[in-house]
Design a protein around this motif. Structure first.
Motif, mmCIF file in Angstrom:
data_model
loop_
_atom_site.group_PDB
_atom_site.id
_atom_site.type_symbol
_atom_site.label_atom_id
_atom_site.label_comp_id
_atom_site.label_asym_id
_atom_site.label_seq_id
_atom_site.Cartn_x
_atom_site.Cartn_y
_atom_site.Cartn_z
ATOM 1 N N PRO A 9 0.817 -1.224 0.000
ATOM 2 C CA PRO A 9 0.000 0.000 0.000
ATOM 3 C C PRO A 9 0.849 1.273 0.000
ATOM 4 O O PRO A 9 0.352 2.345 -0.330
ATOM 5 N N TYR A 10 2.139 1.133 0.322
ATOM 6 C CA TYR A 10 3.018 2.301 0.344
ATOM 7 C C TYR A 10 3.541 2.630 -1.060
ATOM 8 O O TYR A 10 3.603 3.788 -1.442
ATOM 9 N N THR A 11 3.904 1.582 -1.819
ATOM 10 C CA THR A 11 4.435 1.834 -3.168
ATOM 11 C C THR A 11 3.335 1.893 -4.215
ATOM 12 O O THR A 11 3.491 2.552 -5.242
ATOM 13 N N LYS A 12 2.229 1.187 -3.964
ATOM 14 C CA LYS A 12 1.106 1.110 -4.910
ATOM 15 C C LYS A 12 1.616 0.786 -6.320
ATOM 16 O O LYS A 12 1.279 1.454 -7.301
ATOM 17 N N GLY A 13 2.432 -0.269 -6.389
ATOM 18 C CA GLY A 13 3.077 -0.643 -7.643
ATOM 19 C C GLY A 13 2.113 -0.969 -8.766
ATOM 20 O O GLY A 13 2.307 -0.541 -9.913
ATOM 21 N N SER A 14 1.062 -1.718 -8.457
ATOM 22 C CA SER A 14 0.118 -2.090 -9.520
ATOM 23 C C SER A 14 -0.597 -0.862 -10.057
ATOM 24 O O SER A 14 -0.817 -0.732 -11.268
ATOM 25 N N SER A 15 -0.928 0.077 -9.183
ATOM 26 C CA SER A 15 -1.595 1.303 -9.620
ATOM 27 C C SER A 15 -0.672 2.162 -10.485
ATOM 28 O O SER A 15 -1.098 2.699 -11.518
ATOM 29 N N VAL A 16 0.604 2.244 -10.083
ATOM 30 C CA VAL A 16 1.577 3.033 -10.854
ATOM 31 C C VAL A 16 1.756 2.442 -12.244
ATOM 32 O O VAL A 16 1.699 3.158 -13.256
ATOM 33 N N LEU A 17 1.989 1.122 -12.325
ATOM 34 C CA LEU A 17 2.189 0.472 -13.627
ATOM 35 C C LEU A 17 0.947 0.599 -14.515
ATOM 36 O O LEU A 17 1.060 0.848 -15.712
ATOM 37 N N TYR A 18 -0.213 0.418 -13.906
ATOM 38 C CA TYR A 18 -1.440 0.494 -14.693
ATOM 39 C C TYR A 18 -1.631 1.892 -15.261
ATOM 40 O O TYR A 18 -1.905 2.064 -16.447
ATOM 41 N N ARG A 19 -1.487 2.915 -14.423
ATOM 42 C CA ARG A 19 -1.779 4.288 -14.872
ATOM 43 C C ARG A 19 -0.732 4.824 -15.839
ATOM 44 O O ARG A 19 -1.067 5.579 -16.746
ATOM 45 N N LYS A 20 0.527 4.441 -15.651
ATOM 46 C CA LYS A 20 1.585 5.010 -16.495
ATOM 47 C C LYS A 20 1.788 4.248 -17.803
ATOM 48 O O LYS A 20 2.167 4.853 -18.807
ATOM 49 N N PHE A 21 1.568 2.922 -17.796
ATOM 50 C CA PHE A 21 1.898 2.127 -18.983
ATOM 51 C C PHE A 21 0.702 1.396 -19.591
ATOM 52 O O PHE A 21 0.446 1.506 -20.784
ATOM 53 N N VAL A 22 -0.009 0.647 -18.775
ATOM 54 C CA VAL A 22 -1.045 -0.245 -19.309
ATOM 55 C C VAL A 22 -2.243 0.546 -19.827
ATOM 56 O O VAL A 22 -2.698 0.318 -20.958
ATOM 57 N N HIS A 23 -2.771 1.450 -19.030
ATOM 58 C CA HIS A 23 -3.970 2.187 -19.447
ATOM 59 C C HIS A 23 -3.742 3.010 -20.722
ATOM 60 O O HIS A 23 -4.568 2.924 -21.652
ATOM 61 N N PRO A 24 -2.654 3.786 -20.831
ATOM 62 C CA PRO A 24 -2.452 4.528 -22.091
ATOM 63 C C PRO A 24 -2.278 3.618 -23.308
ATOM 64 O O PRO A 24 -2.814 3.903 -24.380
ATOM 65 N N THR A 25 -1.568 2.488 -23.123
ATOM 66 C CA THR A 25 -1.356 1.568 -24.251
ATOM 67 C C THR A 25 -2.662 0.930 -24.683
ATOM 68 O O THR A 25 -2.977 0.870 -25.880
ATOM 69 N N LEU A 26 -3.433 0.443 -23.711
ATOM 70 C CA LEU A 26 -4.709 -0.201 -24.045
ATOM 71 C C LEU A 26 -5.702 0.804 -24.623
ATOM 72 O O LEU A 26 -6.487 0.462 -25.509
ATOM 73 N N SER A 27 -5.685 2.025 -24.133
ATOM 74 C CA SER A 27 -6.613 3.046 -24.655
ATOM 75 C C SER A 27 -6.325 3.363 -26.124
ATOM 76 O O SER A 27 -7.257 3.508 -26.922
ATOM 77 N N SER A 28 -5.051 3.446 -26.461
ATOM 78 C CA SER A 28 -4.713 3.778 -27.856
ATOM 79 C C SER A 28 -4.942 2.599 -28.808
ATOM 80 O O SER A 28 -5.227 2.793 -29.983
ATOM 81 N N LYS A 29 -4.832 1.372 -28.302
ATOM 82 C CA LYS A 29 -4.965 0.182 -29.156
ATOM 83 C C LYS A 29 -6.305 -0.541 -28.969
ATOM 84 O O LYS A 29 -6.507 -1.617 -29.523
ATOM 85 N N GLU A 30 -7.205 0.040 -28.208
ATOM 86 C CA GLU A 30 -8.434 -0.674 -27.837
ATOM 87 C C GLU A 30 -9.268 -1.079 -29.047
ATOM 88 O O GLU A 30 -9.749 -2.212 -29.132
ATOM 89 N N LYS A 31 -9.438 -0.181 -30.001
ATOM 90 C CA LYS A 31 -10.251 -0.500 -31.177
ATOM 91 C C LYS A 31 -9.627 -1.636 -31.988
ATOM 92 O O LYS A 31 -10.328 -2.563 -32.420
#
Length: 199
Positions: free
Chosen positions: A79-101
């Motif tokens: 809960p201190y590093t919130k690693g999954s949240s950091v990775l999701y917001r910085k890398f996964v979400h932008p990549t999936l949003s641009s390639k979603e279609k």
């Protein structure tokens, strides 16, 4: 150095079982913030598991490989590093949003092609099974008739061989012995002759 078994146990307990229980608690409490947190974790963990399958084959010989995996899972969960949240917001979400279609189109095509392939191979499989059943039935019937024919020919030849061995009986006794009506006629003739003699 940490062995493969210890690494698997740590990843199983802290990377899978604990988050699964926490996800259950989030569903039970209906807390949207917790929903989002654990959904982000599971997306990152799915990517980690996919990558781990490949890296376990090629990179397991590296020193401290298993220790790094344990540290990564702890970093994701903390809960201190919130690693999954950091990775999701910085890398996964932008990549999936641009390639979603593109991903959705590809998945739709794959679904259609897999359905068509399933129907095609299903029909082929049924045709092969039906052909095999008909062939087996035809071969089985032919083999059965050949077997029966060989038995009947063998029986006929054995009867023909046994017939000359038996001694021929006198014509009169053979003719009366075989027919019950002839035996009854012979008996009634002998009874008539004996009654005439006594009178």
């Amino acid at each position: 150095m940490v062995s493969w078994i210890i690494s698997r146990l740590v990843v199983l307990i802290f990377g899978t079982l604990y988050p699964a229980y926490s996800s259950y608690k989030a569903v039970k409490s209906k807390d949207v913030k917790e929903y989002v947190k654990w959904m982000m974790y599971w997306i990152i963990f799915a990517l980690f598991t996919t990558a781990e399958t490949i890296t376990d084959i090629f990179l397991c010989w590296l020193p401290f490989y298993y220790e790094l995996k344990i540290a990564f899972v702890v970093w994701l969960l903390s809960p201190y590093t919130k690693g999954s949240s950091v990775l999701y917001r910085k890398f996964v979400h932008p990549t999936l949003s641009s390639k979603e279609k593109d991903i959705d189109d590809y998945l739709c095509q794959a679904k259609d092609k897999s359905y068509d392939a399933l129907v095609h191979f299903g029909r082929k499989g049924l045709n092969v099974a039906a052909t095999a059943a008909v062939t087996a039935a035809a071969k089985g019937q032919g083999a059965l008739s050949e077997r029966l024919r060989s038995f009947s020919m063998q029986d006929l030849s054995s009867i023909q061989q046994e017939a000359p061995l038996k001694s021929p009986a006198p014509a009169s006794s053979r003719s009366t012995a075989g027919h019950p009506r002839a035996r009854a006629t012979t008996r009634s003739n002998s009874e008539t002759a004996s009654s005439k003699a006594s009178s």
